[in-house]
Design a protein around this motif. Structure first.
Motif, PDB file in Angstrom:
ATOM      1  N   TRP A  70       0.841  -1.216   0.000  1.00  0.00           N
ATOM      2  CA  TRP A  70       0.000   0.000   0.000  1.00  0.00           C
ATOM      3  C   TRP A  70       0.864   1.250   0.000  1.00  0.00           C
ATOM      4  CZ3 TRP A  70      -3.061  -2.290   4.666  1.00  0.00           C
ATOM      5  CH2 TRP A  70      -3.913  -3.303   4.198  1.00  0.00           C
ATOM      6  N   ARG A  71       1.972   1.219   0.761  1.00  0.00           N
ATOM      7  CA  ARG A  71       2.838   2.407   0.789  1.00  0.00           C
ATOM      8  C   ARG A  71       3.551   2.577  -0.559  1.00  0.00           C
ATOM      9  NH1 ARG A  71       3.750   0.233   5.732  1.00  0.00           N
ATOM     10  NH2 ARG A  71       2.718   1.309   7.459  1.00  0.00           N
ATOM     11  N   ALA A 129       2.298   1.757  -3.392  1.00  0.00           N
ATOM     12  CA  ALA A 129       1.263   2.308  -4.284  1.00  0.00           C
ATOM     13  C   ALA A 129       1.093   3.806  -4.029  1.00  0.00           C
ATOM     14  CB  ALA A 129      -0.063   1.579  -4.062  1.00  0.00           C
ATOM     15  N   ALA A 130       1.143   4.213  -2.762  1.00  0.00           N
ATOM     16  CA  ALA A 130       0.997   5.638  -2.437  1.00  0.00           C
ATOM     17  C   ALA A 130       2.160   6.434  -3.025  1.00  0.00           C
ATOM     18  CB  ALA A 130       0.934   5.835  -0.919  1.00  0.00           C
ATOM     19  N   ALA A 131       3.385   5.885  -2.900  1.00  0.00           N
ATOM     20  CA  ALA A 131       4.557   6.588  -3.437  1.00  0.00           C
ATOM     21  C   ALA A 131       4.465   6.680  -4.963  1.00  0.00           C
ATOM     22  CB  ALA A 131       5.840   5.861  -3.017  1.00  0.00           C
ATOM     23  N   ALA A 132       3.997   5.608  -5.604  1.00  0.00           N
ATOM     24  CA  ALA A 132       3.886   5.611  -7.068  1.00  0.00           C
ATOM     25  C   ALA A 132       2.848   6.634  -7.529  1.00  0.00           C
ATOM     26  CB  ALA A 132       3.518   4.214  -7.563  1.00  0.00           C
ATOM     27  N   LEU A 133       1.770   6.792  -6.759  1.00  0.00           N
ATOM     28  CA  LEU A 133       0.754   7.785  -7.130  1.00  0.00           C
ATOM     29  C   LEU A 133       1.264   9.204  -6.887  1.00  0.00           C
ATOM     30  CD1 LEU A 133      -2.458   6.084  -5.685  1.00  0.00           C
ATOM     31  CD2 LEU A 133      -2.015   6.589  -8.102  1.00  0.00           C
ATOM     32  N   LEU A 157       6.995   4.831   4.480  1.00  0.00           N
ATOM     33  CA  LEU A 157       6.545   5.552   3.276  1.00  0.00           C
ATOM     34  C   LEU A 157       7.672   6.434   2.721  1.00  0.00           C
ATOM     35  CD1 LEU A 157       4.373   6.252   1.248  1.00  0.00           C
ATOM     36  CD2 LEU A 157       3.284   7.725   2.938  1.00  0.00           C
ATOM     37  N   ALA A 158       8.491   6.974   3.620  1.00  0.00           N
ATOM     38  CA  ALA A 158       9.646   7.773   3.161  1.00  0.00           C
ATOM     39  C   ALA A 158      10.611   6.900   2.352  1.00  0.00           C
ATOM     40  CB  ALA A 158      10.362   8.392   4.359  1.00  0.00           C
ATOM     41  N   PHE A 159      10.825   5.643   2.797  1.00  0.00           N
ATOM     42  CA  PHE A 159      11.716   4.743   2.046  1.00  0.00           C
ATOM     43  C   PHE A 159      11.123   4.461   0.660  1.00  0.00           C
ATOM     44  CE2 PHE A 159      12.734   3.184   6.527  1.00  0.00           C
ATOM     45  CZ  PHE A 159      13.863   3.997   6.643  1.00  0.00           C
ATOM     46  N   ALA A 160       9.798   4.306   0.613  1.00  0.00           N
ATOM     47  CA  ALA A 160       9.160   4.062  -0.693  1.00  0.00           C
ATOM     48  C   ALA A 160       9.305   5.300  -1.585  1.00  0.00           C
ATOM     49  CB  ALA A 160       7.683   3.703  -0.496  1.00  0.00           C
ATOM     50  N   LEU A 161       9.172   6.492  -0.999  1.00  0.00           N
ATOM     51  CA  LEU A 161       9.311   7.726  -1.794  1.00  0.00           C
ATOM     52  C   LEU A 161      10.747   7.913  -2.273  1.00  0.00           C
ATOM     53  CD1 LEU A 161       7.155  10.216   0.333  1.00  0.00           C
ATOM     54  CD2 LEU A 161       6.714   9.566  -2.050  1.00  0.00           C
ATOM     55  N   ALA A 162      11.709   7.432  -1.463  1.00  0.00           N
ATOM     56  CA  ALA A 162      13.122   7.653  -1.800  1.00  0.00           C
ATOM     57  C   ALA A 162      13.526   6.952  -3.096  1.00  0.00           C
ATOM     58  CB  ALA A 162      14.017   7.192  -0.655  1.00  0.00           C
ATOM     59  N   GLY A 191       0.703   8.543   5.181  1.00  0.00           N
ATOM     60  CA  GLY A 191       0.137   7.201   5.354  1.00  0.00           C
ATOM     61  C   GLY A 191      -0.410   6.991   6.749  1.00  0.00           C
ATOM     62  N   PHE A 192      -1.667   6.637   6.836  1.00  0.00           N
ATOM     63  CA  PHE A 192      -2.318   6.280   8.106  1.00  0.00           C
ATOM     64  C   PHE A 192      -2.120   7.377   9.163  1.00  0.00           C
ATOM     65  CE2 PHE A 192      -0.875   2.337   5.987  1.00  0.00           C
ATOM     66  CZ  PHE A 192      -2.132   1.887   5.611  1.00  0.00           C
TER      67      PHE A 192
END
Ligand SMILES: C[S@@+](CC[C@H](N)C(=O)[O-])C[C@H]1O[C@@H](n2cnc3c(N)ncnc32)[C@H](O)[C@@H]1O
Length: 236
Positions: free
Chosen positions: A40-41, A43-47, A66-71, A126-127
């Motif tokens: 889910w995180r 997916a949030a970063a991709a959006l 979520l920060a790691f996913a954004l990075a 996120g959340f």
């Protein structure tokens, strides 16, 4: 933006609750979501940054997932939270994560973000919106600091539109989840708060309207897992 004094007491109790469970936060997430929270995180970063971006903000980063996913999508990420204990875990995990050198973890309040207007290319959270003491102020702050044309993505729990599933989720949140919280984190109350906060939080349609009211445009959302997860996307 003027913040009424009662916000400080509510925010302090919020901060204390998350600080208490920080050491078990990731484990509980994995168990409660059957390991789906990472997807889910992502997916949030991709959006938030579908084609990459220069500077991203993770509002209320917690343990930093979520920060790691954004990075993996942004040149630089700023990740803020009000809990020093959550941030300490995020910083410790960052040592072994690819791209973590591009993340700056900061102790800061999402209701008074210490950034100039129009700073970020995108924001993901996120959340967290369910947990801030004033949803309207949090949205207004995100609107202020994202640049015109920038994207804001909110990943949150929501009530399923299916009555049957909504009742099933409510049952899980009322019984098994606080029990898991007691067993794995030694804190049933923090996990009981999931149910309380969700019952006070707007449903996905209302949240989209609240985002529009705060100045966002092209607000859309999708529900995952037949409803308990909502991903809202909006443009400033
Ligand atoms: C449920 S956790 C979510 C953490 C993380 N975003 C995730 O995806 O798991 C909620 C987080 O919001 C933080 N928080 C609550 N109110 C906040 C505020 N006003 N400003 C910044 N962080 C806040 C808490 O400290 C906690 O780490």
């Amino acid at each position: 933006m003027t913040i009424p004094p009662w916000h400080y007491a509510a925010a302090e109790s919020n901060r204390r609750m998350f600080s208490r469970i920080a050491h078990r936060y990731d484990l509980l997430n994995r168990v409660m979501t059957f390991g789906l929270d990472g997807a889910w995180r992502q997916a949030a970063a991709a959006l938030a940054a579908p084609t990459g971006c220069r500077l991203a903000l993770d509002m209320a980063t917690g343990t930093g997932e979520l920060a790691f996913a954004l990075a993996s999508r942004a040149e630089q990420v700023v990740a803020v939270d009000i809990s020093p204990q959550m941030l300490a875990i995020a910083r410790a995990k960052a040592r072994g994560r690819p791209g973590a050198g591009r993340i700056q973890f900061l102790l800061a309040d999402g209701l008074r973000l210490p950034f100039a207007a129009d700073t970020f290319d995108c924001i993901a959270t996120g959340f967290a919106l369910r947990n801030v003491v004033d949803l309207g102020v949090a949205l207004a702050e995100m609107h202020r600091v994202v640049r015109p044309g920038g994207r804001v993505v909110c990943l949150e729990l929501t009530r399923s539109p299916s009555r049957l599933l909504a009742s099933l989720h409510a049952l899980c949140l009322a019984g098994p989840i606080p029990a898991l919280g007691r067993w794995l984190a030694g804190d049933a109350d923090a996990y009981r708060f999931l149910s309380t906060s969700l019952s006070r939080f707007p449903d996905a349609q209302q949240l989209a309207k609240t985002m529009r009211d705060r100045g966002f445009r092209r607000v859309g959302y999708r529900l995952d897992c037949l409803g308990p997860i909502a991903l809202h996307v909006a443009i400033k």
